[in-house]
Write an enzyme that holds these catalytic residues in place. Structure first.
Site, short mmCIF file in Angstrom:
data_model
loop_
_atom_site.label_atom_id
_atom_site.label_comp_id
_atom_site.label_asym_id
_atom_site.label_seq_id
_atom_site.Cartn_x
_atom_site.Cartn_y
_atom_site.Cartn_z
N ASP A 215 -4.01 2.61 -5.12
CA ASP A 215 -3.28 2.98 -4.54
C ASP A 215 -2.75 1.38 -4.18
O ASP A 215 -1.13 1.45 -2.85
CB ASP A 215 -3.02 3.60 -3.89
CG ASP A 215 -3.33 3.22 -2.35
OD1 ASP A 215 -4.41 2.88 -2.76
OD2 ASP A 215 -2.45 3.81 -1.37
N ASP B 171 -0.89 9.65 -10.42
CA ASP B 171 -0.27 8.21 -11.47
C ASP B 171 1.71 8.35 -11.85
O ASP B 171 1.49 7.20 -11.81
CB ASP B 171 -1.34 8.72 -12.54
CG ASP B 171 -2.80 8.74 -12.84
OD1 ASP B 171 -2.96 8.43 -11.86
OD2 ASP B 171 -2.79 9.37 -13.83
N ASN C 79 -2.26 13.06 -4.06
CA ASN C 79 -2.97 13.14 -5.07
C ASN C 79 -3.33 14.46 -4.44
O ASN C 79 -3.89 15.59 -5.63
CB ASN C 79 -4.08 12.33 -5.12
CG ASN C 79 -4.16 11.48 -6.73
OD1 ASN C 79 -3.52 11.59 -6.95
ND2 ASN C 79 -5.13 10.36 -6.37
N ASP D 238 0.65 -1.29 -0.07
CA ASP D 238 -0.06 -0.26 -0.15
C ASP D 238 0.45 1.08 0.05
O ASP D 238 1.92 1.44 0.94
CB ASP D 238 -1.01 0.15 1.08
CG ASP D 238 -1.63 0.88 1.32
OD1 ASP D 238 -3.04 0.94 0.86
OD2 ASP D 238 -1.91 2.28 2.08
#
Length: 282
Positions: free
Chosen positions: A233, A207, A198, A190
């Protein structure tokens, strides 16, 4: 090179000079590019040097027979698609069958009618063109299917396997591990504080972070291991024949590599990190 029927190149192989010259003259008048050979060895040399589209091949030759020449033509990668039309004064069924068995496309008894010969040549050329088109379509279809399969099992963003493919491979590997009592480990990874990345940099930055993690994980495992984007993610790594302690080492290696390389990336990725949980069949 394959030519259209109207400008096909033909090699006439005939030991009789008179018949050889007659056939060559007839075919040239009808628009074909014609070369000649008086024997099998001369024909093989010419075919090897510059493969024609069609070989008109007399069965009875002074050195080696036409059957042997035809067999050789069918064995070569550059020559196997050459059209071979065998010519002979023999008209028994067994002779025609022998010619077809060695790979001839057609068989004509001599003397050959000029119009029939031209018609047979055109028919053979059309048939070969159709075969080549079908072969090309098959190649294109196979390529399309391969690309479709690749798309179906690949994560578009990171280029690694997607969750569906990972689950399929894990099921097979788990069955093998249980049957043969091999250790199997899996790691679920993770990205730390991904929402913060983000929110701070936008989805483009997020991304980029996911692609970087995918590269790090893929580069830190063996070829037999499987890395996939599990969702959002999250990433998953399957390590066959690997006990838990070795799997921990692999994940630590990936994290060390990430810490070393992230300083060379854009500033918004300097703090990029991940956490991993490991499960083992042991």
């Amino acid at each position: 090179m394959t030519h259209e029927p109207s400008n096909a190149r033909i090699l006439v192989v005939e030991d009789s000079r008179a018949q050889r010259e007659h056939l060559a003259e007839v075919l040239r008048k009808r628009g074909f590019a014609v070369s000649t050979a008086a024997g099998g060895l001369e024909a093989l040399k010419a075919i090897r040097s510059d493969p024609p589209d069609v070989v008109l091949l007399d069965v009875v030759l002074d050195d080696i027979d036409g059957y042997s020449v035809c067999r050789w033509v069918r064995l070569g990668d550059r020559t196997r698609d050459i059209i071979v039309i065998m010519l002979t004064v023999k008209s028994e069924v067994k002779e025609r069958i022998e010619g077809l068995n060695v790979g001839a496309d057609d068989y004509l008894p001599k003397p050959v009618d000029d119009d029939e010969l031209e018609a047979r040549i055109f028919a053979a050329l059309r048939s070969r063109q159709t075969r080549n088109e079908l072969r090309q379509r098959n190649v294109e279809l196979e390529g399309l299917l391969a690309r479709s399969e690749q798309v179906a099992m690949t994560d578009a963003l990171t280029g690694i396997f997607n969750r569906r493919r990972f689950v399929e491979m894990l099921a097979r590997e788990w069955a093998t591990a249980r049957r043969y009592q091999h250790p199997l480990s899996c790691a679920l990874i993770d990205v730390d504080h991904f929402k913060r990345i983000n929110d701070a940099g936008g989805h483009a930055v997020g991304d980029d972070a996911l692609r970087k993690i995918a590269q790090i994980l893929s580069g830190a495992i063996r070829e037999v291991d499987v890395c996939a984007r599990y969702g959002g993610d999250e990433f998953a790594v399957m390590l066959p024949h690997t006990p838990r302690d070795k799997a921990v080492i692999a994940m630590e290696r990936a994290l060390t590599r990430l810490q070393r390389e992230r300083t060379q990336w854009a500033a918004h990725l300097h703090g990029l990190s991940f956490s991993a949980g490991i499960a083992s069949s042991e």
